[in-house]
Design a protein around this motif. Sequence first.
Motif, PDB file in Angstrom:
ATOM      1  N   GLU A   1       0.871  -1.187   0.000  1.00 48.47           N
ATOM      2  CA  GLU A   1       0.000   0.000   0.000  1.00 48.47           C
ATOM      3  C   GLU A   1       0.902   1.228   0.000  1.00 48.47           C
ATOM      4  O   GLU A   1       2.039   1.164   0.476  1.00 48.47           O
ATOM      5  CB  GLU A   1      -0.849   0.031   1.285  1.00 48.47           C
ATOM      6  CG  GLU A   1      -1.869  -1.090   1.389  1.00 48.47           C
ATOM      7  CD  GLU A   1      -3.179  -0.769   0.659  1.00 48.47           C
ATOM      8  OE1 GLU A   1      -3.360   0.398   0.220  1.00 48.47           O
ATOM      9  OE2 GLU A   1      -4.013  -1.686   0.526  1.00 48.47           O
ATOM     10  N   ASN A   2       0.377   2.355  -0.506  1.00 50.72           N
ATOM     11  CA  ASN A   2       1.233   3.536  -0.474  1.00 50.72           C
ATOM     12  C   ASN A   2       0.771   4.621   0.493  1.00 50.72           C
ATOM     13  O   ASN A   2       1.438   5.638   0.615  1.00 50.72           O
ATOM     14  CB  ASN A   2       1.468   4.093  -1.890  1.00 50.72           C
ATOM     15  CG  ASN A   2       0.241   4.751  -2.463  1.00 50.72           C
ATOM     16  OD1 ASN A   2      -0.866   4.489  -1.997  1.00 50.72           O
ATOM     17  ND2 ASN A   2       0.428   5.587  -3.462  1.00 50.72           N
ATOM     18  N   ARG A   3      -0.338   4.371   1.200  1.00 49.45           N
ATOM     19  CA  ARG A   3      -0.763   5.346   2.216  1.00 49.45           C
ATOM     20  C   ARG A   3      -1.127   4.621   3.506  1.00 49.45           C
ATOM     21  O   ARG A   3      -1.891   3.645   3.476  1.00 49.45           O
ATOM     22  CB  ARG A   3      -1.980   6.124   1.738  1.00 49.45           C
ATOM     23  CG  ARG A   3      -1.676   6.996   0.542  1.00 49.45           C
ATOM     24  CD  ARG A   3      -2.907   7.775   0.155  1.00 49.45           C
ATOM     25  NE  ARG A   3      -2.627   8.558  -1.041  1.00 49.45           N
ATOM     26  CZ  ARG A   3      -3.397   9.545  -1.478  1.00 49.45           C
ATOM     27  NH1 ARG A   3      -4.490   9.868  -0.826  1.00 49.45           N
ATOM     28  NH2 ARG A   3      -3.071  10.199  -2.575  1.00 49.45           N
TER      29      ARG A   3
ATOM     30  N   LEU B   1      17.085  -2.416  -1.633  1.00 45.81           N
ATOM     31  CA  LEU B   1      16.804  -1.111  -2.225  1.00 45.81           C
ATOM     32  C   LEU B   1      15.526  -1.170  -3.044  1.00 45.81           C
ATOM     33  O   LEU B   1      15.151  -2.212  -3.578  1.00 45.81           O
ATOM     34  CB  LEU B   1      17.963  -0.693  -3.139  1.00 45.81           C
ATOM     35  CG  LEU B   1      19.355  -0.652  -2.519  1.00 45.81           C
ATOM     36  CD1 LEU B   1      20.379  -0.236  -3.578  1.00 45.81           C
ATOM     37  CD2 LEU B   1      19.403   0.303  -1.326  1.00 45.81           C
ATOM     38  N   MET B   2      14.896  -0.019  -3.173  1.00 44.64           N
ATOM     39  CA  MET B   2      13.673   0.097  -3.967  1.00 44.64           C
ATOM     40  C   MET B   2      13.805   1.306  -4.875  1.00 44.64           C
ATOM     41  O   MET B   2      14.426   2.305  -4.504  1.00 44.64           O
ATOM     42  CB  MET B   2      12.500   0.271  -2.989  1.00 44.64           C
ATOM     43  CG  MET B   2      11.148   0.457  -3.607  1.00 44.64           C
ATOM     44  SD  MET B   2      10.746   2.187  -3.929  1.00 44.64           S
ATOM     45  CE  MET B   2       8.987   2.154  -3.657  1.00 44.64           C
ATOM     46  N   CYS B   3      13.247   1.217  -6.094  1.00 49.10           N
ATOM     47  CA  CYS B   3      13.217   2.400  -6.958  1.00 49.10           C
ATOM     48  C   CYS B   3      11.934   2.450  -7.777  1.00 49.10           C
ATOM     49  O   CYS B   3      11.260   1.442  -7.989  1.00 49.10           O
ATOM     50  CB  CYS B   3      14.436   2.470  -7.882  1.00 49.10           C
ATOM     51  SG  CYS B   3      14.383   1.361  -9.311  1.00 49.10           S
ATOM     52  N   ILE B   4      11.608   3.655  -8.193  1.00 47.01           N
ATOM     53  CA  ILE B   4      10.511   3.913  -9.141  1.00 47.01           C
ATOM     54  C   ILE B   4      11.129   4.724 -10.287  1.00 47.01           C
ATOM     55  O   ILE B   4      11.339   5.919 -10.140  1.00 47.01           O
ATOM     56  CB  ILE B   4       9.377   4.733  -8.486  1.00 47.01           C
ATOM     57  CG1 ILE B   4       8.923   4.106  -7.161  1.00 47.01           C
ATOM     58  CG2 ILE B   4       8.196   4.891  -9.455  1.00 47.01           C
ATOM     59  CD1 ILE B   4       7.947   4.978  -6.364  1.00 47.01           C
ATOM     60  N   PRO B   5      11.450   4.083 -11.402  1.00 48.23           N
ATOM     61  CA  PRO B   5      12.122   4.817 -12.479  1.00 48.23           C
ATOM     62  C   PRO B   5      11.218   5.890 -13.085  1.00 48.23           C
ATOM     63  O   PRO B   5       9.994   5.826 -12.938  1.00 48.23           O
ATOM     64  CB  PRO B   5      12.412   3.734 -13.529  1.00 48.23           C
ATOM     65  CG  PRO B   5      12.212   2.434 -12.852  1.00 48.23           C
ATOM     66  CD  PRO B   5      11.239   2.675 -11.746  1.00 48.23           C
TER      67      PRO B   5
ATOM     68  N   ARG C   1       6.339  -5.072  -7.732  1.00 53.51           N
ATOM     69  CA  ARG C   1       5.152  -4.443  -7.141  1.00 53.51           C
ATOM     70  C   ARG C   1       4.106  -4.237  -8.231  1.00 53.51           C
ATOM     71  O   ARG C   1       4.235  -3.346  -9.056  1.00 53.51           O
ATOM     72  CB  ARG C   1       5.541  -3.085  -6.526  1.00 53.51           C
ATOM     73  CG  ARG C   1       6.753  -3.136  -5.594  1.00 53.51           C
ATOM     74  CD  ARG C   1       7.078  -1.749  -5.067  1.00 53.51           C
ATOM     75  NE  ARG C   1       7.239  -0.758  -6.121  1.00 53.51           N
ATOM     76  CZ  ARG C   1       8.402  -0.411  -6.673  1.00 53.51           C
ATOM     77  NH1 ARG C   1       9.533  -0.950  -6.264  1.00 53.51           N
ATOM     78  NH2 ARG C   1       8.436   0.491  -7.625  1.00 53.51           N
ATOM     79  N   VAL C   2       3.086  -5.062  -8.222  1.00 55.33           N
ATOM     80  CA  VAL C   2       2.110  -5.034  -9.314  1.00 55.33           C
ATOM     81  C   VAL C   2       0.716  -4.710  -8.782  1.00 55.33           C
ATOM     82  O   VAL C   2       0.198  -5.412  -7.905  1.00 55.33           O
ATOM     83  CB  VAL C   2       2.102  -6.384 -10.066  1.00 55.33           C
ATOM     84  CG1 VAL C   2       1.104  -6.339 -11.220  1.00 55.33           C
ATOM     85  CG2 VAL C   2       3.499  -6.707 -10.598  1.00 55.33           C
ATOM     86  N   GLY C   3       0.150  -3.621  -9.298  1.00 56.26           N
ATOM     87  CA  GLY C   3      -1.201  -3.216  -8.924  1.00 56.26           C
ATOM     88  C   GLY C   3      -2.189  -3.546 -10.026  1.00 56.26           C
ATOM     89  O   GLY C   3      -2.900  -4.553  -9.996  1.00 56.26           O
TER      90      GLY C   3
HETATM   91  C1  LIG Z   1       0.928   2.127  -7.356  1.00 55.84           C
HETATM   92  C2  LIG Z   1       2.297   1.641  -7.165  1.00 55.84           C
HETATM   93  C3  LIG Z   1       2.728   0.454  -7.771  1.00 55.84           C
HETATM   94  C4  LIG Z   1       1.842  -0.377  -8.674  1.00 55.84           C
HETATM   95  O1  LIG Z   1       1.629   0.287  -9.881  1.00 55.84           O
HETATM   96  P1  LIG Z   1       0.865  -0.467 -11.074  1.00 55.84           P
HETATM   97  O2  LIG Z   1       1.234   0.316 -12.258  1.00 55.84           O
HETATM   98  O3  LIG Z   1      -0.575  -0.415 -10.744  1.00 55.84           O
HETATM   99  O4  LIG Z   1       1.388  -1.846 -11.102  1.00 55.84           O
HETATM  100  C5  LIG Z   1       4.022   0.029  -7.529  1.00 55.84           C
HETATM  101  N1  LIG Z   1       4.864   0.725  -6.737  1.00 55.84           N
HETATM  102  C6  LIG Z   1       4.487   1.859  -6.135  1.00 55.84           C
HETATM  103  C7  LIG Z   1       5.460   2.584  -5.292  1.00 55.84           C
HETATM  104  C8  LIG Z   1       3.198   2.362  -6.325  1.00 55.84           C
HETATM  105  O5  LIG Z   1       2.834   3.505  -5.734  1.00 55.84           O
END
Ligand SMILES: *Cc1c(COP(=O)(O)O)cnc(C)c1O
Length: 226
Positions: free
Chosen positions: A59-61, A164-168, A213-215
């Motif tokens: 979750e992100n919140r 480590l974690m990243c969001i490119p 991390r798959v939403g």
């Molecule tokens: C929302 C989110 C995801 C999932 O994103 P999707 O494009 O839905 O797979 C992954 N990591 C973080 C940090 C997020 O906020």
Amino acid sequence: MSVEQEIAGNLSAVRENIAAAAMRAGSPADLVTLVAISKSQPDERIAAALAAGQLVFGENRVQEAQTHWSERRDTTAGLELHLVGPLQTNKVKEAVALFDVIQTVDRPKLAEHLARAFDGLGKARRCFVQVNTGEEAQKAGVSPAEADGFIAACRGLELPVEGLMCIPPADAPVAPHFALLRKIAERNGLAALSMGMSADYAVAAELGATYVRVGRGIFGERAPRV
Ligand SMILES: *Cc1c(COP(=O)(O)O)cnc(C)c1O
């Protein structure tokens, strides 16, 4: 098709893609943990994922996570919750009470608050350091140049840093970012890498991700936030 069938089908497709990617990389598929990102999802879709055997969620919140998971935490054996969004210091106590893993340790002040909260809880939570591999102004995470020093500082505070974690960046090829994250992890002796989302988790798994991390790829499109 019922919601249960839809989500069970999505989950097995994602798991198969991960296994295929791991195979291409010559690594065991069970090295990659699928974190189902349940933010903004209605309860029945979360219940369907649980019914399909998924036990690791992100979750992100903090507040929304409490709504989704506070009760289920006590009733779901084997559940593992990851915080993947920015953490404000005034939410640290609640976050460490709920989450098993904090993936977004990104600044000294937060690291200090986490160390204190772990003391208070009598138990540490697993931590990841978030690295802003694209050095984007609007994105959280330490810069690649600051990463080694920050990891050392977290270790000095006895935070159990696993990886480590990243969001490119959204509009750039992801592979160089995943490779950079891996390089920083390797030189710091860190085994875990959280990288890859719905659009690119297979690339990430091929490049050494241990957590993807798959939403949307599991739950479908999210309802817009209000
Ligand atoms: C929302 C989110 C995801 C999932 O994103 P999707 O494009 O839905 O797979 C992954 N990591 C973080 C940090 C997020 O906020």
